[in-house]
Write a protein that holds these residues in place. Structure first.
Motif, PDB file in Angstrom:
ATOM      1  N   GLU A 188       0.775  -1.445   0.086  1.00  0.00           N
ATOM      2  CA  GLU A 188       0.102  -0.125  -0.141  1.00  0.00           C
ATOM      3  C   GLU A 188       0.982   1.236   0.142  1.00  0.00           C
ATOM      4  O   GLU A 188       0.529   2.409  -0.254  1.00  0.00           O
ATOM      5  N   LEU A 189       2.053   1.062   0.421  1.00  0.00           N
ATOM      6  CA  LEU A 189       3.149   2.350   0.666  1.00  0.00           C
ATOM      7  C   LEU A 189       3.731   2.592  -0.974  1.00  0.00           C
ATOM      8  O   LEU A 189       3.978   3.952  -0.989  1.00  0.00           O
ATOM      9  N   LYS A 190       3.507   1.620  -1.749  1.00  0.00           N
ATOM     10  CA  LYS A 190       4.412   1.842  -2.872  1.00  0.00           C
ATOM     11  C   LYS A 190       3.836   3.063  -3.721  1.00  0.00           C
ATOM     12  O   LYS A 190       4.744   4.058  -4.288  1.00  0.00           O
ATOM     13  N   GLN A 191       2.406   3.314  -3.841  1.00  0.00           N
ATOM     14  CA  GLN A 191       2.101   4.439  -4.656  1.00  0.00           C
ATOM     15  C   GLN A 191       2.210   5.767  -4.173  1.00  0.00           C
ATOM     16  O   GLN A 191       2.863   6.931  -4.581  1.00  0.00           O
ATOM     17  N   ASN A 192       2.014   6.151  -2.664  1.00  0.00           N
ATOM     18  CA  ASN A 192       2.199   7.358  -2.126  1.00  0.00           C
ATOM     19  C   ASN A 192       3.393   7.736  -1.327  1.00  0.00           C
ATOM     20  O   ASN A 192       3.625   8.889  -0.854  1.00  0.00           O
ATOM     21  N   PHE A 193       4.069   6.580  -1.075  1.00  0.00           N
ATOM     22  CA  PHE A 193       5.347   6.641   0.017  1.00  0.00           C
ATOM     23  C   PHE A 193       6.521   5.732  -0.554  1.00  0.00           C
ATOM     24  O   PHE A 193       7.063   4.869  -0.027  1.00  0.00           O
ATOM     25  N   PRO A 194       7.006   6.045  -1.948  1.00  0.00           N
ATOM     26  CA  PRO A 194       7.836   5.167  -2.841  1.00  0.00           C
ATOM     27  C   PRO A 194       9.036   5.211  -1.923  1.00  0.00           C
ATOM     28  O   PRO A 194       9.739   3.982  -1.976  1.00  0.00           O
ATOM     29  N   LEU A 195       9.657   6.021  -1.222  1.00  0.00           N
ATOM     30  CA  LEU A 195      10.960   5.802  -0.574  1.00  0.00           C
ATOM     31  C   LEU A 195      10.671   5.170   0.642  1.00  0.00           C
ATOM     32  O   LEU A 195      11.721   4.030   1.024  1.00  0.00           O
ATOM     33  N   ILE A 196       9.797   5.078   1.532  1.00  0.00           N
ATOM     34  CA  ILE A 196       9.515   4.111   2.546  1.00  0.00           C
ATOM     35  C   ILE A 196       9.308   2.765   2.138  1.00  0.00           C
ATOM     36  O   ILE A 196       9.793   1.740   2.649  1.00  0.00           O
ATOM     37  N   HIS A 197       8.403   2.591   1.081  1.00  0.00           N
ATOM     38  CA  HIS A 197       8.458   1.470   0.546  1.00  0.00           C
ATOM     39  C   HIS A 197       9.760   0.787  -0.013  1.00  0.00           C
ATOM     40  O   HIS A 197      10.189  -0.607   0.235  1.00  0.00           O
ATOM     41  N   ALA A 198      10.501   1.650  -0.679  1.00  0.00           N
ATOM     42  CA  ALA A 198      11.797   1.344  -1.251  1.00  0.00           C
ATOM     43  C   ALA A 198      12.775   0.807  -0.239  1.00  0.00           C
ATOM     44  O   ALA A 198      13.495  -0.505  -0.317  1.00  0.00           O
TER      45      ALA A 198
END
Ligand code: BES
Ligand code: MN
Ligand code: ZN
Length: 459
Positions: A188-198
């Motif tokens: 769910e983070l990928k779209q709006n929080f790409p750095l946290i996801h990465a």
């Protein structure tokens, strides 16, 4: 852990007399002859940190004499009394005279009674203190409880303090004060929080963004952001084992943000509080993010990965961008971000950064007043260009090694635009060797000074 402060009237409390070079002769002169003899036989000279336990005729403890520095001594430790819980037998004590600053001495006494007891029983004597007259014991207990929370969270090893457990800890704090709690997890983070996801996606323990709000929506908005890297291996830019050893503490920013939030909510300060914690594990796996990968951040800036070990600024960047969107009155972030901060100032003196001169003066004054040391460093504009990337808007790790704590602060600054004031603190979160009031291990840093700032402004 129960409070060390005795709230019931304790007529039989054992007096602790603070003695320095300046007043020891007069204290000694006033002792009964046997006690004076006892002090002499023990070679007691009221040196800072030395403790003399005087017996009564019936064998009980009559009085404790504890050596402290003179008020004017350059090296005076305001937390000197924090050594007492480790020196005294079980009992209830009171201060017989004022140890320069009775409030800080009582706080130190409470902070010095901390033990990390999650994995084995630590049996020490039960030492209690009658709060000194004129001191707000509830406020001291609030500060000590918050410090214990931060220490417990940091000391808990990573196998029991992953992103999920950190979420649970945050949820517990939020629930206790009726805050509204939310959390975005995993893909769910990928779209709006790409750095946290990465940063977080290589771990089997899924990353998340913890987000809770508390207080009257009409009050000034204060937002706290804490680095919650539950273990930092460095990622593919793997740390050597010596550098990795202590990395369970890399969620120290999150721990201290929770400690600060707990104090603010417990004291019912007139703020609309928001807490944001990106909680991730910087792990190594086939799907880990790589050096020279490029991600488009929440803010829209593209970020080139110069080094996967500069992960803290990445997860904070997306959280700061979100915080900044609602134009808070004050935006604070805390994190264990750079080794360079330790090289500059050592483990006990975290650097802070802000462009707000009034805020800087207030923070410096309160850090000193609360004995929660902080030291201002500059957001040096001329180094801003060191963040230039050849392919993206910005790199997370400039190629040189100069001014590492400053360049990290400058990186974060790119993600803060509309907040009225911004304060960034590059903490260490750990006491490498025990000092009075500061046992070895996880440490509460910056939370007390910032709490005092908020209570001055919004109390
Ligand atoms: N968590 C570390 C910083 C750290 C290391 C704090 C040791 C306290 C003690 C952070 O994620 C990190 O690894 N920073 C790098 C940044 C560098 C790669 C630009 C550092 O400081 O070496
Ligand atoms: Mn790192
Ligand atoms: Zn880190």
């Amino acid at each position: 852990m129960p409070s060390v402060f005795e709230t019931a009237p304790a007529a039989a409390a054992i007096p602790i007399t603070f003695a320095s070079k300046a007043n020891w002769e007069s204290i000694r002169g006033a002792l009964p002859a046997e006690a004076r003899q006892f002090a002499e036989a023990n070679g007691f000279a009221a040196k800072p940190g030395k403790c003399l336990i005087l017996p009564a005729a019936n064998g009980a403890i009559a009085q404790v004499i504890f050596g402290i520095e003179e008020e004017s001594a350059k090296s005076r430790d305001p937390f000197r009394a924090g050594a007492l819980p480790g020196l005294l037998p079980a009992g209830t004590y009171r201060f017989d005279n004022a140890p320069h600053d009775a409030r800080l001495a009582a706080l130190a006494f409470a902070l010095g009674s901390y033990r990390f007891a999650r994995y084995r029983k630590v049996d020490g004597p039960e030492v209690r203190l009658v709060p000194p007259d004129g001191v707000d014991a509830a406020e001291l207990a609030r500060m000590a409880d918050a410090a214990f929370l931060a220490r417990d969270l940091i000391n808990t090893p990573s196998n029991d303090m992953g992103p999920m457990e950190l979420e649970t800890a945050a949820r517990d704090v939020a629930k206790r004060f009726g805050a509204k709690f939310g959390c975005i997890e995993g893909h769910e983070l990928k779209q709006n929080f790409p750095l946290i996801h990465a940063v977080g996606m290589a771990s089997t323990r899924s990353p998340r963004l913890i987000d809770f709000t508390w207080g009257d929506a009409a009050h000034p908005k204060v937002t706290l952001v804490g680095k919650g890297v539950c273990f930092d291996t460095g990622g593919l830019d793997l740390k050597p084992s010596s550098g990795m050893l202590l990395m369970k503490k890399d969620m120290g920013g999150a721990a201290n943000v929770l400690a600060l939030a707990q104090m603010v909510m417990d004291a019912k300060l007139k703020v609309r509080l928001r807490v944001l914690i990106p909680a991730v594990e910087n792990a190594v796996a086939g799907n880990a993010f790589r050096p020279l990968d490029v991600f488009k951040s929440r803010k829209g800036l593209t970020v080139e990965i110069g080094n996967t070990d500069a992960e803290g600024r990445l997860v904070l960047a997306d959280a700061l961008a979100l915080a900044d969107e609602e134009k808070p009155e004050l935006l604070v972030d805390l994190g264990t971000l750079t080794g360079a901060a330790r090289v500059a100032l050592g483990p006990d003196l975290p650097p802070f950064y802000t462009g707000d001169e009034t805020l800087a003066a207030d923070v410096a004054r309160l850090a000193r007043q609360e004995n929660d040391p902080l030291w201002r460093m500059p957001l040096w504009p001329a180094y801003d260009s060191w963040l230039d990337s050849k392919v993206a808007d910005i790199t997370n790790a400039p190629s040189g090694t100069f001014a590492g704590s400053i360049t990290c602060a400058l990186f974060l600054q790119r993600f803060v635009e509309t907040a009225k004031s911004w304060l960034h603190v590059d903490i260490y979160g750990w006491t490498p060797s025990a000092k009075p009031g500061r046992p070895e291990g996880g440490e509460c840093q910056a939370a007390r000074a910032i709490y005092k700032l908020l209570s001055e402004r919004y109390g």
